[in-house]
Scaffold this motif. Structure first.
Motif, PDB file in Angstrom:
ATOM      1  N   UNK A 151       1.812 -17.367 -71.154  1.00 13.47           N
ATOM      2  CA  UNK A 151       2.718 -18.277 -71.763  1.00 13.47           C
ATOM      3  C   UNK A 151       3.875 -17.872 -72.800  1.00 13.47           C
ATOM      4  N   UNK A 152       4.104 -16.839 -72.187  1.00  9.13           N
ATOM      5  CA  UNK A 152       5.600 -15.878 -72.893  1.00  9.13           C
ATOM      6  C   UNK A 152       5.294 -15.859 -74.122  1.00  9.13           C
ATOM      7  N   UNK A 153       4.209 -15.615 -75.004  1.00  5.23           N
ATOM      8  CA  UNK A 153       3.906 -15.414 -76.240  1.00  5.23           C
ATOM      9  C   UNK A 153       3.888 -13.774 -76.399  1.00  5.23           C
ATOM     10  N   UNK A 154       4.447 -13.313 -77.267  1.00  8.86           N
ATOM     11  CA  UNK A 154       3.925 -11.624 -77.533  1.00  8.86           C
ATOM     12  C   UNK A 154       2.601 -11.552 -77.776  1.00  8.86           C
ATOM     13  N   UNK A 155       2.145 -10.293 -76.879  1.00  4.54           N
ATOM     14  CA  UNK A 155       0.689  -9.961 -76.705  1.00  4.54           C
ATOM     15  C   UNK A 155       0.661  -8.594 -77.142  1.00  4.54           C
ATOM     16  N   UNK A 156       1.643  -7.692 -76.945  1.00  2.00           N
ATOM     17  CA  UNK A 156       1.812  -6.280 -77.323  1.00  2.00           C
ATOM     18  C   UNK A 156       2.838  -5.795 -77.814  1.00  2.00           C
ATOM     19  N   UNK A 157       2.950  -4.696 -78.691  1.00  2.00           N
ATOM     20  CA  UNK A 157       4.422  -4.141 -79.119  1.00  2.00           C
ATOM     21  C   UNK A 157       4.249  -2.576 -78.682  1.00  2.00           C
ATOM     22  N   UNK A 158       5.493  -2.274 -78.237  1.00  4.84           N
ATOM     23  CA  UNK A 158       5.392  -0.725 -77.903  1.00  4.84           C
ATOM     24  C   UNK A 158       6.712  -0.354 -78.981  1.00  4.84           C
ATOM     25  N   UNK A 167      15.938   4.212 -73.644  1.00  8.63           N
ATOM     26  CA  UNK A 167      15.214   5.174 -72.792  1.00  8.63           C
ATOM     27  C   UNK A 167      13.925   5.694 -73.589  1.00  8.63           C
ATOM     28  N   UNK A 168      13.545   5.324 -74.728  1.00  7.49           N
ATOM     29  CA  UNK A 168      12.325   5.578 -75.420  1.00  7.49           C
ATOM     30  C   UNK A 168      11.081   5.409 -75.049  1.00  7.49           C
ATOM     31  N   UNK A 169      10.140   6.398 -74.648  1.00  2.70           N
ATOM     32  CA  UNK A 169       8.777   6.339 -73.983  1.00  2.70           C
ATOM     33  C   UNK A 169       8.045   5.151 -74.386  1.00  2.70           C
ATOM     34  N   UNK A 170       7.329   4.599 -73.841  1.00  2.00           N
ATOM     35  CA  UNK A 170       6.264   3.532 -74.417  1.00  2.00           C
ATOM     36  C   UNK A 170       4.744   4.248 -74.101  1.00  2.00           C
ATOM     37  N   UNK A 171       4.597   5.131 -74.958  1.00  2.00           N
ATOM     38  CA  UNK A 171       3.205   5.810 -74.982  1.00  2.00           C
ATOM     39  C   UNK A 171       2.230   5.203 -76.087  1.00  2.00           C
ATOM     40  N   UNK A 172       2.905   4.818 -76.970  1.00  2.00           N
ATOM     41  CA  UNK A 172       2.479   4.108 -78.142  1.00  2.00           C
ATOM     42  C   UNK A 172       2.582   2.492 -78.243  1.00  2.00           C
ATOM     43  N   UNK A 173       1.096   2.083 -78.382  1.00  2.00           N
ATOM     44  CA  UNK A 173       1.185   0.652 -78.315  1.00  2.00           C
ATOM     45  C   UNK A 173       0.583  -0.153 -79.736  1.00  2.00           C
ATOM     46  N   UNK A 174       0.911  -1.204 -79.933  1.00  4.34           N
ATOM     47  CA  UNK A 174       0.136  -2.155 -81.032  1.00  4.34           C
ATOM     48  C   UNK A 174      -0.333  -3.361 -80.457  1.00  4.34           C
ATOM     49  N   UNK A 175      -1.713  -3.283 -80.408  1.00  2.00           N
ATOM     50  CA  UNK A 175      -2.248  -4.682 -79.718  1.00  2.00           C
ATOM     51  C   UNK A 175      -3.259  -5.112 -80.576  1.00  2.00           C
ATOM     52  N   UNK A 176      -3.301  -6.449 -81.146  1.00  5.33           N
ATOM     53  CA  UNK A 176      -4.053  -6.909 -81.956  1.00  5.33           C
ATOM     54  C   UNK A 176      -5.475  -6.866 -81.624  1.00  5.33           C
ATOM     55  N   UNK A 177      -5.836  -6.674 -80.269  1.00  5.24           N
ATOM     56  CA  UNK A 177      -7.133  -6.670 -79.860  1.00  5.24           C
ATOM     57  C   UNK A 177      -7.808  -5.323 -80.042  1.00  5.24           C
ATOM     58  N   UNK A 178      -6.946  -4.400 -80.230  1.00  2.00           N
ATOM     59  CA  UNK A 178      -7.581  -3.102 -80.335  1.00  2.00           C
ATOM     60  C   UNK A 178      -7.391  -2.250 -81.411  1.00  2.00           C
ATOM     61  N   UNK A 179      -8.342  -1.931 -81.860  1.00  2.00           N
ATOM     62  CA  UNK A 179      -8.394  -0.792 -83.173  1.00  2.00           C
ATOM     63  C   UNK A 179      -7.736  -1.522 -84.271  1.00  2.00           C
ATOM     64  N   UNK A 180      -8.355  -3.088 -84.567  1.00  2.00           N
ATOM     65  CA  UNK A 180      -7.812  -3.744 -85.779  1.00  2.00           C
ATOM     66  C   UNK A 180      -6.289  -3.836 -85.708  1.00  2.00           C
ATOM     67  N   UNK A 181      -5.700  -3.785 -84.468  1.00  2.00           N
ATOM     68  CA  UNK A 181      -4.113  -3.776 -84.504  1.00  2.00           C
ATOM     69  C   UNK A 181      -3.373  -2.551 -84.729  1.00  2.00           C
ATOM     70  N   UNK A 182      -4.112  -1.412 -85.033  1.00  2.00           N
ATOM     71  CA  UNK A 182      -3.291  -0.191 -85.263  1.00  2.00           C
ATOM     72  C   UNK A 182      -2.734   0.565 -84.126  1.00  2.00           C
TER      73      UNK A 182
END
Length: 231
Positions: A151-158, A167-182
């Motif tokens: 639906x084009x709504x944000x789901x994850x943030x790197x 060109x910063x790597x995307x190896x760390x992510x914040x996802x509200x479904x994982x680890x309480x969003x940490x």
């Protein structure tokens, strides 16, 4: 895809101001200023309803909005009243209620909305055409680090783990479904906080990589997220 319950997690009050400041590399007083306002100045974002009367906690949506604002601040600084006017300019043309509440992370912001914002913001602070082009590049870089659902709504943030955004790597992510969003290492539920705690206790990057079965580069990015190692 998010179901109804997990979709609600994105707007749920989750993060302290100090946490958001840490993840985004922005001073806590600035995050507070943008989030709750100061004196006669209203906030730049709309907090969860419970945060208006109780403890100030920000949602995942708020975190992503401030991620975009932080990108603007890194280059041009932020004059709060003028940014608010530019945001309201976007809100007037927002196609949906969620876009009206969070215009900086609306999908429209990635298309026509970005030009509207830059045009309005550029007029308000009198930046040059070259300055506006630089701002467009910074905002696009920030928006590219936001994953969206169907639906084009944000789901994850790197989040940015380095001062150099391009060109910063995307190896760390914040996802509200994982680890309480940490923050976690992408593709895992392994929080950057746990890695940093073990590193501070004396374990090496190579030891941690071997223990968790991850590349050393992933461990290093996790540490950059938590203790801001040099790039």
């Amino acid at each position: 895809m998010f179901d109804h319950l997990t979709e609600d997690l994105r707007g749920f009050p989750t993060y302290k101001i100090s946490e958001v400041a840490h993840y985004l590399g922005v001073p806590p007083p600035t995050i507070r200023y943008w989030s709750v306002g100061r004196g006669p100045y209203e906030p730049l974002i709309e907090l969860p309803e419970s945060s208006r009367t109780g403890p100030t906690l920000l949602s995942f949506f708020n975190l992503v909005e401030l991620h975009v604002l932080a990108a603007i601040r890194r280059k041009h600084g932020v004059a709060m009243p003028k940014v608010r006017k530019a945001i309201k300019y976007l809100m007037r043309t927002a196609p949906s209620s969620i876009d009206q509440r969070h215009p900086l992370i609306s999908y429209e912001m990635e298309t026509d909305g970005l030009d509207l914002f830059i045009e309005r913001y550029g007029q308000l602070i009198n930046i040059s055409q070259a300055g506006q082009l630089a701002m467009r590049e910074l905002i696009e870089t920030a928006l590219d680090r936001i994953d969206r659902d169907s639906h084009k709504v944000p789901i994850r943030l790197f989040p940015f783990t380095r001062t150099e955004m391009r060109n910063a790597p995307e190896m760390v992510v914040i996802d509200p479904r994982l680890s309480a969003g940490r923050p976690v290492i992408a593709g895992t539920g392994l929080t950057t906080q746990i890695i940093a705690e073990r590193y501070k206790a004396g374990e090496s990057v190579s030891q941690l990589a071997q223990d968790y079965g991850r590349d050393e580069s992933e461990i290093q990015e996790a540490l950059r997220c938590e203790i801001k190692l040099a790039a």
